[in-house]
Design an enzyme around this catalytic site. Structure first.
Site, mmCIF file in Angstrom:
data_model
loop_
_atom_site.group_PDB
_atom_site.id
_atom_site.type_symbol
_atom_site.label_atom_id
_atom_site.label_comp_id
_atom_site.label_asym_id
_atom_site.label_seq_id
_atom_site.Cartn_x
_atom_site.Cartn_y
_atom_site.Cartn_z
ATOM 1 N N LEU A 111 0.878 -1.177 0.000
ATOM 2 C CA LEU A 111 0.000 0.000 0.000
ATOM 3 C C LEU A 111 0.913 1.224 0.000
ATOM 4 C CD1 LEU A 111 -2.677 -1.023 2.690
ATOM 5 C CD2 LEU A 111 -2.958 -0.995 0.208
ATOM 6 N N ASP A 112 0.459 2.298 -0.621
ATOM 7 C CA ASP A 112 1.244 3.536 -0.621
ATOM 8 C C ASP A 112 1.398 4.051 0.807
ATOM 9 O OD1 ASP A 112 1.234 3.387 -3.363
ATOM 10 O OD2 ASP A 112 -0.477 4.746 -3.589
ATOM 11 N N GLN A 113 2.371 4.931 0.993
ATOM 12 C CA GLN A 113 2.627 5.421 2.362
ATOM 13 C C GLN A 113 1.406 6.121 2.959
ATOM 14 O OE1 GLN A 113 2.911 8.730 3.441
ATOM 15 N NE2 GLN A 113 2.838 9.734 1.443
ATOM 16 N N LYS A 197 -5.208 5.358 -7.584
ATOM 17 C CA LYS A 197 -4.996 6.807 -7.765
ATOM 18 C C LYS A 197 -4.956 7.153 -9.252
ATOM 19 C CE LYS A 197 -2.514 7.382 -3.438
ATOM 20 N NZ LYS A 197 -1.208 7.359 -2.797
#
Ligand code: URA
Length: 252
Positions: A111-113, A197
């Site tokens: 997962l992205d930060q 995104k």
């Protein structure tokens, strides 16, 4: 999944080593120093054979249920990276106990930060592959807060498929429903780089907040707070697979 294998007896030293408590030699020292309990009883012989079935260890007062393979759910907080070698933020691995890191658990897809929510971790390569390959059609559901109000046309485009800049193959949502003016829940089966995104940008919107709520039929438990983790039960693992009932029945 784990039933037949769990019934074997192994030396205590090997068991401790398998759980990530250090080298064989170090585990042996821990045992001889009377720092290890087996189901509540101190055992000081590293060579003693122990049944792994329903085994609860205690190592230097840390209670540790035996797991032949590690399968965990973690509620990822924002501002953590899913990497051992992080660039700008601390690593999610910093929030987990040392024996899990020692035995080599890995994030099951990243997962992205700034993304929060359901993150799986495991040391079972076959499981990691099955959870991440699009071939298995395992849906990952994301709650998305958008920068602009979401329109019916945008939802239609997400469901039909959008082309991202690095790949001409369209990327689509298998489910997408509006839950508020700027809130949408979208399920995808692939795990392309920044996929959610980029899909939102492709339809003319922008993600403000992203939270993963479920994988397959398994939902992030409400009781698990950000930064907390727990072992997955065999039932939870079946929920992750949806229709698949056992790891050992499927070799793909
Ligand atoms: N898609 C994204 O864009 N980011 C995530 O963290 C997960 C899916």
């Amino acid at each position: 999944m784990m039933s037949s294998k769990n019934k074997k007896s192994i030396t205590l030293e090997k068991i401790l080593f398998s759980q990530g408590f250090g080298t064989r030699r170090y585990c042996s020292h821990l045992i001889m120093a009377e720092l290890v309990q087996v189901n509540g009883e101190i055992i000081d012989d590293p060579e003693q054979l122990i049944s792994t079935e329903n085994l609860i260890l205690s190592v230097e007062d840390q209670v540790w249920p035996f797991h032949e393979k590690a399968y965990l759910v973690f509620h990822k907080p924002p501002n953590y990276e899913c990497s051992h070698k992080t660039k700008h933020h601390p690593s999610v691995y910093n929030l987990l106990p040392a024996p899990l890191i020692e035995r080599g658990i890995q994030c099951v897809g990243r997962l992205d930060q700034d993304t929060t929510g359901l993150l799986l971790l495991s040391d079972d390569g076959q499981f990691i592959h099955q959870m991440t390959t699009p071939k298995k059609n395992i849906g990952k559901a994301y709650e998305i807060t958008t920068a602009e109000p979401i329109t019916p046309h945008q939802i239609e485009c997400l469901l039909k498929g959008v082309v991202l800049d690095d790949d001409p193959t369209p990327c689509l949502a298998i489910q997408c429903s509006q839950e508020g003016e700027r809130k949408v829940v979208m399920t995808i089966v692939e795990g392309r780089y920044h996929q959610v995104k980029r899909m939102l940008v492709a339809v003319g919107n922008h993600v403000d907040k992203l939270h993963r709520r479920s994988i397959g039929n398994y939902h992030l438990p409400m009781s698990l707070k950000e930064g907390e983790w727990q072992w997955l039960s065999p039932e939870n693992i079946n929920e992750l697979y949806g229709r698949i009932t056992s790891l050992t029945t499927d070799n793909d």
